[in-house]
Design an enzyme around this catalytic site. Structure first.
Site: not given
Ligand code: ACM
Length: 272
Positions: A38, A109, A142, A169
Protein backbone atom coordinates in the site's frame (compact mmCIF):
# COMPACT_ATOMS: atom_id res chain seq x y z
CA UNK A 1 0.97 -19.27 -12.79
CA UNK A 2 3.62 -17.51 -10.73
CA UNK A 3 2.36 -14.98 -8.19
CA UNK A 4 4.58 -12.73 -6.10
CA UNK A 5 4.86 -10.04 -3.48
CA UNK A 6 7.60 -7.47 -3.20
CA UNK A 7 8.12 -6.58 0.48
CA UNK A 8 9.96 -3.26 0.89
CA UNK A 9 10.38 -0.19 3.08
CA UNK A 10 9.32 2.94 1.21
CA UNK A 11 11.00 6.20 2.20
CA UNK A 12 8.44 8.67 3.53
CA UNK A 13 7.65 11.45 1.06
CA UNK A 14 10.33 10.44 -1.50
CA UNK A 15 8.43 9.34 -4.58
CA UNK A 16 11.47 9.34 -6.92
CA UNK A 17 13.54 7.34 -4.44
CA UNK A 18 10.72 4.82 -3.98
CA UNK A 19 10.29 4.41 -7.72
CA UNK A 20 14.02 3.68 -7.89
CA UNK A 21 13.68 1.07 -5.10
CA UNK A 22 10.79 -0.57 -6.94
CA UNK A 23 12.62 -0.62 -10.27
CA UNK A 24 15.67 -2.17 -8.63
CA UNK A 25 13.65 -4.66 -6.56
CA UNK A 26 11.71 -5.95 -9.54
CA UNK A 27 14.69 -6.01 -11.90
CA UNK A 28 14.91 -9.78 -12.28
CA UNK A 29 11.35 -10.66 -11.29
CA UNK A 30 9.83 -13.59 -13.11
CA UNK A 31 6.18 -13.78 -12.19
CA UNK A 32 2.81 -13.36 -13.86
CA UNK A 33 1.49 -11.22 -11.02
CA UNK A 34 3.57 -8.99 -8.73
CA UNK A 35 1.95 -7.17 -5.79
CA UNK A 36 3.58 -4.20 -4.02
CA UNK A 37 2.62 -2.65 -0.67
CA UNK A 38 0.00 0.00 0.00
CA UNK A 39 1.22 3.60 -0.67
CA UNK A 40 4.43 2.08 -2.00
CA UNK A 41 5.61 5.29 -3.65
CA UNK A 42 4.86 7.84 -0.91
CA UNK A 43 5.20 6.05 2.43
CA UNK A 44 2.32 5.93 4.88
CA UNK A 45 2.42 8.63 7.57
CA UNK A 46 1.76 11.59 5.33
CA UNK A 47 0.63 13.71 8.28
CA UNK A 48 -1.93 15.92 6.56
CA UNK A 49 -4.37 15.88 3.71
CA UNK A 50 -2.36 18.68 2.06
CA UNK A 51 0.78 16.53 2.06
CA UNK A 52 -1.14 13.50 0.78
CA UNK A 53 -2.56 15.67 -2.01
CA UNK A 54 0.87 17.10 -2.85
CA UNK A 55 2.39 13.62 -3.22
CA UNK A 56 -0.57 12.10 -5.02
CA UNK A 57 -0.59 11.49 -8.76
CA UNK A 58 -3.19 11.15 -11.49
CA UNK A 59 -3.94 7.79 -13.09
CA UNK A 60 -3.05 7.56 -15.88
CA UNK A 61 -0.25 10.05 -16.44
CA UNK A 62 1.78 10.34 -13.23
CA UNK A 63 5.38 9.19 -12.69
CA UNK A 64 4.23 6.11 -10.80
CA UNK A 65 1.81 5.09 -13.53
CA UNK A 66 4.47 5.54 -16.21
CA UNK A 67 7.14 3.54 -14.37
CA UNK A 68 4.79 0.69 -13.47
CA UNK A 69 3.52 0.53 -17.02
CA UNK A 70 7.09 0.34 -18.32
CA UNK A 71 7.98 -2.41 -15.81
CA UNK A 72 4.84 -4.38 -16.58
CA UNK A 73 5.67 -4.38 -20.26
CA UNK A 74 9.36 -5.21 -19.71
CA UNK A 75 8.71 -8.03 -17.23
CA UNK A 76 5.57 -9.25 -19.02
CA UNK A 77 3.81 -9.23 -15.63
CA UNK A 78 0.67 -7.76 -14.16
CA UNK A 79 1.74 -5.38 -11.39
CA UNK A 80 -0.53 -4.20 -8.57
CA UNK A 81 0.78 -1.34 -6.42
CA UNK A 82 -0.61 0.89 -3.71
CA UNK A 83 -0.34 4.64 -4.37
CA UNK A 84 -1.89 7.99 -3.51
CA UNK A 85 -4.19 8.88 -6.40
CA UNK A 86 -5.29 12.42 -7.26
CA UNK A 87 -8.56 13.02 -9.09
CA UNK A 88 -9.49 16.71 -9.24
CA UNK A 89 -9.61 17.90 -5.62
CA UNK A 90 -9.91 14.37 -4.30
CA UNK A 91 -7.15 12.10 -3.05
CA UNK A 92 -7.56 8.38 -2.70
CA UNK A 93 -5.59 5.53 -1.18
CA UNK A 94 -5.64 3.40 -4.33
CA UNK A 95 -4.36 0.20 -5.86
CA UNK A 96 -3.28 0.46 -9.47
CA UNK A 97 -3.10 -2.67 -11.62
CA UNK A 98 -1.11 -2.34 -14.84
CA UNK A 99 -1.07 -5.10 -17.43
CA UNK A 100 1.55 -5.81 -20.12
CA UNK A 101 -0.94 -4.94 -22.89
CA UNK A 102 -0.99 -1.35 -21.59
CA UNK A 103 -4.43 -1.54 -19.92
CA UNK A 104 -4.97 -0.70 -16.26
CA UNK A 105 -7.50 -0.90 -13.42
CA UNK A 106 -7.89 1.20 -10.27
CA UNK A 107 -9.39 0.25 -6.93
CA UNK A 108 -9.89 2.98 -4.28
CA UNK A 109 -9.69 1.76 -0.67
CA UNK A 110 -13.14 1.17 0.76
CA UNK A 111 -12.36 0.95 4.48
CA UNK A 112 -9.96 3.68 5.59
CA UNK A 113 -7.91 2.94 8.72
CA UNK A 114 -7.49 5.33 11.67
CA UNK A 115 -5.84 8.67 10.60
CA UNK A 116 -6.31 7.78 6.93
CA UNK A 117 -9.81 9.17 7.44
CA UNK A 118 -8.25 12.65 7.79
CA UNK A 119 -6.00 12.23 4.75
CA UNK A 120 -7.98 10.47 2.05
CA UNK A 121 -11.40 10.48 0.49
CA UNK A 122 -13.30 7.23 1.00
CA UNK A 123 -12.98 4.98 -2.04
CA UNK A 124 -15.86 5.06 -4.48
CA UNK A 125 -14.96 2.32 -6.99
CA UNK A 126 -16.28 -0.62 -5.02
CA UNK A 127 -14.49 -3.94 -5.23
CA UNK A 128 -13.54 -5.03 -8.71
CA UNK A 129 -12.10 -8.01 -10.51
CA UNK A 130 -10.14 -8.07 -13.76
CA UNK A 131 -9.08 -10.83 -16.08
CA UNK A 132 -5.43 -11.63 -16.73
CA UNK A 133 -4.27 -14.68 -18.71
CA UNK A 134 -7.65 -16.30 -18.15
CA UNK A 135 -7.49 -15.81 -14.36
CA UNK A 136 -9.70 -13.47 -12.36
CA UNK A 137 -7.83 -11.14 -10.03
CA UNK A 138 -9.49 -8.91 -7.44
CA UNK A 139 -8.02 -6.09 -5.37
CA UNK A 140 -8.42 -4.96 -1.79
CA UNK A 141 -6.16 -2.74 0.33
CA UNK A 142 -4.83 -3.44 3.81
CA UNK A 143 -7.56 -2.79 6.43
CA UNK A 144 -10.23 -4.04 4.03
CA UNK A 145 -9.17 -7.44 5.40
CA UNK A 146 -11.07 -6.96 8.69
CA UNK A 147 -14.38 -6.78 6.84
CA UNK A 148 -15.12 -10.31 5.59
CA UNK A 149 -17.48 -8.72 3.07
CA UNK A 150 -14.45 -7.43 1.08
CA UNK A 151 -13.02 -10.83 0.20
CA UNK A 152 -16.51 -12.35 -0.06
CA UNK A 153 -17.60 -9.69 -2.56
CA UNK A 154 -14.48 -10.38 -4.64
CA UNK A 155 -15.13 -14.14 -4.45
CA UNK A 156 -18.72 -13.61 -5.58
CA UNK A 157 -17.35 -11.67 -8.57
CA UNK A 158 -15.26 -14.72 -9.39
CA UNK A 159 -11.85 -13.65 -8.06
CA UNK A 160 -9.39 -16.55 -7.94
CA UNK A 161 -6.59 -14.40 -6.54
CA UNK A 162 -6.82 -11.35 -4.29
CA UNK A 163 -4.01 -8.84 -4.76
CA UNK A 164 -3.71 -7.18 -1.35
CA UNK A 165 -1.30 -4.25 -0.99
CA UNK A 166 -0.85 -3.53 2.73
CA UNK A 167 0.84 -1.36 5.35
CA UNK A 168 -0.11 -3.51 8.33
CA UNK A 169 0.37 -2.39 11.91
CA UNK A 170 -2.03 -4.63 13.85
CA UNK A 171 -0.81 -8.18 14.45
CA UNK A 172 -3.88 -10.04 13.11
CA UNK A 173 -4.09 -9.82 9.34
CA UNK A 174 -1.67 -12.55 8.33
CA UNK A 175 -3.65 -15.04 10.45
CA UNK A 176 -6.98 -13.63 9.31
CA UNK A 177 -6.04 -14.14 5.67
CA UNK A 178 -5.95 -17.87 6.32
CA UNK A 179 -9.67 -17.68 7.09
CA UNK A 180 -10.44 -15.22 4.29
CA UNK A 181 -8.86 -17.62 1.80
CA UNK A 182 -10.42 -20.73 3.29
CA UNK A 183 -13.96 -19.34 3.54
CA UNK A 184 -13.79 -18.13 -0.08
CA UNK A 185 -11.48 -20.87 -1.43
CA UNK A 186 -9.13 -18.50 -3.22
CA UNK A 187 -5.51 -17.32 -3.21
CA UNK A 188 -4.32 -14.03 -1.70
CA UNK A 189 -1.08 -12.13 -2.06
CA UNK A 190 -0.67 -9.78 0.91
CA UNK A 191 2.28 -7.49 0.10
CA UNK A 192 3.22 -5.69 3.27
CA UNK A 193 5.95 -3.16 4.10
CA UNK A 194 8.27 -3.09 7.08
CA UNK A 195 10.07 -0.44 9.17
CA UNK A 196 8.90 2.43 11.39
CA UNK A 197 7.50 5.82 10.41
CA UNK A 198 6.47 8.88 12.37
CA UNK A 199 4.52 12.01 11.43
CA UNK A 200 5.52 13.93 14.55
CA UNK A 201 2.27 12.97 16.31
CA UNK A 202 2.10 9.20 15.96
CA UNK A 203 4.68 6.53 15.25
CA UNK A 204 3.87 3.22 13.62
CA UNK A 205 5.83 -0.01 13.18
CA UNK A 206 4.85 -2.03 10.14
CA UNK A 207 4.77 -5.80 10.50
CA UNK A 208 6.35 -7.21 7.33
CA UNK A 209 5.55 -10.93 7.03
CA UNK A 210 4.09 -10.52 3.57
CA UNK A 211 2.18 -13.65 2.78
CA UNK A 212 0.82 -15.78 -0.03
CA UNK A 213 -2.13 -17.82 1.19
CA UNK A 214 -3.89 -20.68 -0.59
CA UNK A 215 -7.54 -21.78 -0.91
CA UNK A 216 -7.20 -24.41 1.80
CA UNK A 217 -5.99 -21.80 4.26
CA UNK A 218 -2.39 -22.87 3.73
CA UNK A 219 0.45 -20.34 4.06
CA UNK A 220 2.35 -20.90 0.83
CA UNK A 221 5.02 -18.32 1.66
CA UNK A 222 5.63 -15.83 4.43
CA UNK A 223 8.41 -13.22 4.56
CA UNK A 224 10.35 -12.19 7.65
CA UNK A 225 9.22 -9.24 9.80
CA UNK A 226 11.96 -7.06 8.27
CA UNK A 227 13.86 -7.01 5.00
CA UNK A 228 13.24 -6.58 1.31
CA UNK A 229 11.99 -9.73 -0.36
CA UNK A 230 10.63 -10.71 -3.71
CA UNK A 231 8.59 -13.81 -2.82
CA UNK A 232 7.31 -15.97 -5.68
CA UNK A 233 5.03 -19.02 -5.57
CA UNK A 234 3.87 -21.21 -8.44
CA UNK A 235 0.15 -21.92 -8.13
CA UNK A 236 -2.62 -23.55 -10.09
CA UNK A 237 -5.33 -20.86 -10.14
CA UNK A 238 -7.91 -23.49 -11.15
CA UNK A 239 -7.82 -24.70 -7.54
CA UNK A 240 -9.70 -21.54 -6.65
CA UNK A 241 -12.58 -22.53 -8.92
CA UNK A 242 -13.45 -25.48 -6.67
CA UNK A 243 -15.71 -24.08 -3.97
CA UNK A 244 -16.72 -27.47 -2.55
CA UNK A 245 -15.45 -27.85 1.00
CA UNK A 246 -17.12 -31.27 1.35
CA UNK A 247 -18.97 -33.11 -1.43
CA UNK A 248 -22.15 -31.53 -0.06
CA UNK A 249 -20.94 -28.06 0.94
CA UNK A 250 -20.26 -25.23 -1.48
CA UNK A 251 -18.90 -22.11 0.27
CA UNK A 252 -20.81 -19.71 -1.99
CA UNK A 253 -23.94 -21.60 -3.01
CA UNK A 254 -24.76 -22.88 0.49
CA UNK A 255 -25.14 -19.37 1.85
CA UNK A 256 -28.64 -18.69 3.23
CA UNK A 257 -28.88 -15.05 2.23
CA UNK A 258 -32.58 -14.92 3.10
CA UNK A 259 -31.58 -15.44 6.74
CA UNK A 260 -28.76 -12.86 6.79
CA UNK A 261 -31.24 -10.10 7.54
CA UNK A 262 -28.77 -7.36 8.54
CA UNK A 263 -25.98 -8.04 6.14
CA UNK A 264 -26.84 -5.51 3.42
CA UNK A 265 -28.64 -2.93 5.54
CA UNK A 266 -26.37 -2.67 8.61
CA UNK A 267 -27.25 -3.45 12.22
CA UNK A 268 -30.93 -3.60 13.08
CA UNK A 269 -31.08 -1.34 16.16
CA UNK A 270 -34.79 -1.96 16.71
CA UNK A 271 -34.20 -5.58 17.60
CA UNK A 272 -33.00 -6.74 20.98
C1 ACM B 1 -3.95 -0.09 7.08
O1 ACM B 1 -5.04 -0.21 6.55
N1 ACM B 1 -2.94 0.51 6.46
C2 ACM B 1 -3.70 -0.61 8.42
Amino acid sequence: MRIAFYQMRPVLGEVDKNLELIEKGLKDAEADLIVLPELATTGYMLGSRERAFELSEPIPGGRTFELLRKLSSKLNSAIVAGMAERDGEKVYNSALAVLPDGTHHVYRKTHLFFEEKELFDPGDTGFLVFDFRGVKIGMMICFDWIFPESARELALQGAQIIAHPANLVLPYCQRAMITRCLENRLFAVTANRYGRETDGKNSLEFTGQSQITGPRGDILLRAETEGDMLGVVEIDPEEALNKWITPKNHVLEDRRVELYRNLCSGPDHNDS
